[in-house]
Write an enzyme that holds these catalytic residues in place. Structure first.
Site, PDB file in Angstrom:
ATOM      1  N   ARG A   1       0.910  -1.133  -0.470  1.00 53.56           N
ATOM      2  CA  ARG A   1       0.448  -0.096  -0.218  1.00 53.56           C
ATOM      3  C   ARG A   1       1.056   1.479  -0.190  1.00 53.56           C
ATOM      4  NH1 ARG A   1      -3.389  -0.394   4.943  1.00 53.56           N
ATOM      5  NH2 ARG A   1      -4.507  -1.801   3.704  1.00 53.56           N
TER       6      ARG A   1
ATOM      7  N   HIS B   1       1.762  -2.051   5.807  1.00 56.86           N
ATOM      8  CA  HIS B   1       1.450  -2.576   4.296  1.00 56.86           C
ATOM      9  C   HIS B   1       1.947  -1.994   3.252  1.00 56.86           C
ATOM     10  CE1 HIS B   1      -2.686  -4.908   3.903  1.00 56.86           C
ATOM     11  NE2 HIS B   1      -2.710  -4.498   4.999  1.00 56.86           N
TER      12      HIS B   1
ATOM     13  N   ASP C   1      -4.157  -8.488   3.192  1.00 54.76           N
ATOM     14  CA  ASP C   1      -5.644  -8.565   3.078  1.00 54.76           C
ATOM     15  C   ASP C   1      -5.549 -10.039   2.786  1.00 54.76           C
ATOM     16  OD1 ASP C   1      -4.826  -6.342   5.166  1.00 54.76           O
ATOM     17  OD2 ASP C   1      -6.425  -5.018   3.930  1.00 54.76           O
TER      18      ASP C   1
ATOM     19  N   GLU D   1      -7.345  -8.037  12.891  1.00 59.30           N
ATOM     20  CA  GLU D   1      -8.368  -7.697  12.185  1.00 59.30           C
ATOM     21  C   GLU D   1      -7.530  -9.826  11.870  1.00 59.30           C
ATOM     22  OE1 GLU D   1      -7.782  -3.636  10.952  1.00 59.30           O
ATOM     23  OE2 GLU D   1      -6.111  -4.607   9.938  1.00 59.30           O
TER      24      GLU D   1
ATOM     25  N   HIS E   1      -5.372 -10.006   8.501  1.00 65.52           N
ATOM     26  CA  HIS E   1      -4.298  -9.041   7.984  1.00 65.52           C
ATOM     27  C   HIS E   1      -3.087  -9.712   9.182  1.00 65.52           C
ATOM     28  CE1 HIS E   1      -2.557  -5.125   9.138  1.00 65.52           C
ATOM     29  NE2 HIS E   1      -1.947  -5.935   9.506  1.00 65.52           N
TER      30      HIS E   1
END
Length: 202
Positions: free
Chosen positions: A71, A116, A123, A181, A184
């Protein structure tokens, strides 16, 4: 793109992906800065580990579905700007029903410096190879709520077992889970633990 980063599908065959932040189907309700194509990028080390996870999942009749990998920092900055804008309610019910936008950061669901961006976090979820249907996990991707915590109460026995199955596959392949999460995971021996990259996905 950095020479040690690749499109995951070029090195890890037999996976599915839906890069949510390249689409309108994410908590911002629009494509996010830095995502130019709907593909997943990651380090070569990440891909090697994912290949092991893919094989382990397949032996049990499951496949891997990726929602995000590398990301860009500019995407994270876009999240921060979005969190400061007035609430319009478009994605709140689905993604953050019980908190305000800015609480995403204080509660650990979104970070101003994301793992990320180091290139070795994904994910991810499982799907049934026989039908293509995703396994029930007791809540969707980026549902920023206590129900998304790995050991959340009230999600049902099947969903809890599915989360445990995903976690066992990923941990055996060299990943660590993020407690808040269920989707993740970060590569335990990530090659760039202190570097936050900002080249676009595309």
């Amino acid at each position: 793109m950095n020479a040690d980063f690749v499109f995951v599908d070029e090195l890890v065959g037999g996976i599915r992906w839906d890069a949510k932040y390249a689409t309108w189907d994410n908590f911002t309700g629009r494509p996010v800065d830095g995502y130019l194509v709907n593909r997943i990028v990651g380090t070569r080390a990440l891909c090697d580990a994912l290949a092991g996870a893919r094989d382990a999942a397949a032996s049990d009749g499951f496949g891997l579905l990726l929602w995000d990998g590398y990301r860009p920092q500019r995407a994270v900055d876009d999240f921060v700007r979005w969190s400061c804008r007035p609430e319009d309610g478009r994605t709140k019910l689905r993604h953050y029903p019980n908190i305000d936008r800015q609480e995403m950061f204080t509660r650990g669901y979104v970070a101003a410096r994301s793992g990320h961006s180091r290139g070795s976090t994904v994910d991810i979820t499982l799907y049934h190879l026989a039908t293509g249907e995703q396994t029930g996990m007791g809540g969707g991707h980026d549902l920023m709520d206590a129900v998304s915590h790995h050991d959340a109460d009230g999600i049902g026995r099947d969903a809890a077992c599915n989360r445990d199955h995903l976690r066992s596959i990923m941990q055996a392949a060299g990943f660590d889970a993020y407690p808040c999460e269920w989707w993740h995971y970060t590569l335990r021996d990530e090659p760039y633990p202190d570097t936050y990259f900002d080249f676009p996905v595309g």
